[in-house]
Enzyme design. Sequence first.
Site, mmCIF file in Angstrom:
data_model
loop_
_atom_site.group_PDB
_atom_site.id
_atom_site.type_symbol
_atom_site.label_atom_id
_atom_site.label_comp_id
_atom_site.label_asym_id
_atom_site.label_seq_id
_atom_site.Cartn_x
_atom_site.Cartn_y
_atom_site.Cartn_z
ATOM 1 N N LYS A 175 0.869 -1.180 0.000
ATOM 2 C CA LYS A 175 0.000 0.000 0.000
ATOM 3 C C LYS A 175 0.904 1.229 0.000
ATOM 4 C CE LYS A 175 -4.521 0.864 0.529
ATOM 5 N NZ LYS A 175 -5.656 0.100 0.001
ATOM 6 N N VAL B 91 -24.320 4.326 1.065
ATOM 7 C CA VAL B 91 -24.757 3.880 -0.266
ATOM 8 C C VAL B 91 -23.984 4.636 -1.345
ATOM 9 C CG1 VAL B 91 -26.993 2.906 0.318
ATOM 10 C CG2 VAL B 91 -26.813 5.371 -0.026
HETATM 11 P P1 NAD Z 1 -17.812 5.866 -1.253
HETATM 12 O O1 NAD Z 1 -17.042 7.016 -0.716
HETATM 13 O O2 NAD Z 1 -18.250 5.880 -2.671
HETATM 14 O O3 NAD Z 1 -19.129 5.607 -0.360
HETATM 15 C C1 NAD Z 1 -19.146 5.717 1.008
HETATM 16 C C2 NAD Z 1 -20.504 6.274 1.398
HETATM 17 O O4 NAD Z 1 -20.593 6.269 2.825
HETATM 18 C C3 NAD Z 1 -20.735 7.706 0.933
HETATM 19 O O5 NAD Z 1 -21.975 7.801 0.254
HETATM 20 C C4 NAD Z 1 -20.715 8.517 2.231
HETATM 21 O O6 NAD Z 1 -21.578 9.650 2.190
HETATM 22 C C5 NAD Z 1 -21.206 7.483 3.226
HETATM 23 N N1 NAD Z 1 -20.831 7.780 4.616
HETATM 24 C C6 NAD Z 1 -19.699 8.346 5.087
HETATM 25 N N2 NAD Z 1 -19.752 8.454 6.432
HETATM 26 C C7 NAD Z 1 -20.938 7.932 6.813
HETATM 27 C C8 NAD Z 1 -21.583 7.755 8.064
HETATM 28 N N3 NAD Z 1 -21.006 8.150 9.206
HETATM 29 N N4 NAD Z 1 -22.807 7.174 8.092
HETATM 30 C C9 NAD Z 1 -23.410 6.787 6.943
HETATM 31 N N5 NAD Z 1 -22.854 6.937 5.732
HETATM 32 C C10 NAD Z 1 -21.637 7.506 5.653
HETATM 33 O O7 NAD Z 1 -16.904 4.579 -0.945
HETATM 34 P P2 NAD Z 1 -17.028 3.141 -1.610
HETATM 35 O O8 NAD Z 1 -16.079 3.041 -2.744
HETATM 36 O O9 NAD Z 1 -18.464 2.817 -1.807
HETATM 37 O O10 NAD Z 1 -16.415 2.233 -0.439
HETATM 38 C C11 NAD Z 1 -17.163 1.973 0.733
HETATM 39 C C12 NAD Z 1 -16.299 1.204 1.718
HETATM 40 O O11 NAD Z 1 -15.869 -0.025 1.117
HETATM 41 C C13 NAD Z 1 -15.005 1.933 2.121
HETATM 42 O O12 NAD Z 1 -14.709 1.603 3.456
HETATM 43 C C14 NAD Z 1 -13.955 1.329 1.209
HETATM 44 O O13 NAD Z 1 -12.661 1.381 1.787
HETATM 45 C C15 NAD Z 1 -14.440 -0.105 1.110
HETATM 46 N N6 NAD Z 1 -14.010 -0.789 -0.114
HETATM 47 C C16 NAD Z 1 -14.341 -0.286 -1.334
HETATM 48 C C17 NAD Z 1 -13.951 -0.956 -2.488
HETATM 49 C C18 NAD Z 1 -14.333 -0.455 -3.860
HETATM 50 O O14 NAD Z 1 -14.208 -1.215 -4.841
HETATM 51 N N7 NAD Z 1 -14.804 0.781 -3.980
HETATM 52 C C19 NAD Z 1 -13.209 -2.151 -2.391
HETATM 53 C C20 NAD Z 1 -12.904 -2.661 -1.113
HETATM 54 C C21 NAD Z 1 -13.307 -1.957 0.020
#
Ligand code: NAD
Length: 368
Positions: A94, A195
Amino acid sequence: MIEVKEYKEATTKQDSVFGPMLNAGHEQVVFCHDHETGLKAIIAIHNTVLGPALGGTRFWKYNTEAEALQDVLRLSRGMTFKASISGLNLGGGKAVIIGDSKKDKSEPLFRRFGKFVNSLSGKYITAEDVGTSTKDMEYVHMETRHVTGLPESMGGGGDPSPVTAYGVYMGMKASAKHLWGNDSLNGKKVVVQGVGHVGENLVKLLTKEGAKVSIIDINDDQLKKVSSDTGAQVLSSTDFYDMDMDIYAPCALGATLNSDTINRLKCAIVAGAANNQLAEEAVHGKMLSEKGIIYAPDFLINAGGLINVYSELTGYNRERALQQTEKIFDYTLDIHGKAATENIPTYLAATRMAEKRIADIGRVKLGM
Ligand code: NAD
């Protein structure tokens, strides 16, 4: 062989420069600095027994440099286990760039970072992560070929989130099968917290199957959009932990499984996309299992994104990435079975299984 230790315990001895990396079992840590562009980055390579260390570059405004180091060590270690348990020939790595992603990004900074990545000759492969985008990776790519997560127009896989969501869905269904003897989520009450990119795609899969989905997010516009597209019910309060539900899917932030929330949770299963859901692995993994809540380890079921970028290394094919991601169903069933048989928390069963593959393949590589 990597020792499975609680990360916090493993890194508290910071009495020497090497202390934190030695204690968490890292192979190499590279500090990158460039005066002209203001670049301050750390690349952490945890383990390369299975293959090159792949992991995204996080752009984050850390309060201290020590905090950035701690984060990159923790995240790269997690990538080792995620790649191993997903059956990928990849190691764990990372990178973090210290700075404000809204103000400090520039083409020269990313190209300078690309030169540092290139200096590792493929031992570390980077990708996008929190605070970086496919556009930034295009700049990195101008200086190194050791980068994934490129736009589809450049032969990359584009947004990995739908694949991640599919893997989470597979992990959730496997957890349902383990607990209820049937993988159907029809009629199950599921709360999806967050979401965004992954959560939205997960809600689509769940509502299609007939699950009763409730959603919560701090972004009202996104909530309204997902609700009107899928029919999911919007929750009015972010404080939903003691609500009546079958499945809790954390898809926003890490550390939402802590002493306070676990005490209040009434769900049967926790399965979501967020990284590092357990505030403290050993403490809260055990707490969940003692409470009888089936926990699908995050690094196992959210591996679809990694599988997607891995697929780029051999010529991207989304169909193949989805097929590989589908295997998360079987892996999750295995982990639940192993945890039940050995009477240990699921996170530990998963970590041990990942560790075993690294040790086994390490011996094969050495011809032992
Ligand atoms: P994103 O930023 O698109 O979505 C996260 C959502 O969570 C946003 O809509 C945000 O407004 C909401 N949020 C933030 N704080 C919040 C709270 N306190 N309560 C409720 N909602 C809240 O991120 P993503 O790409 O959808 O990823 C989501 C999670 O999954 C992250 O932890 C990320 O590290 C993990 N992840 C993502 C991927 C990927 O392919 N995108 C892969 C592995 C892990």
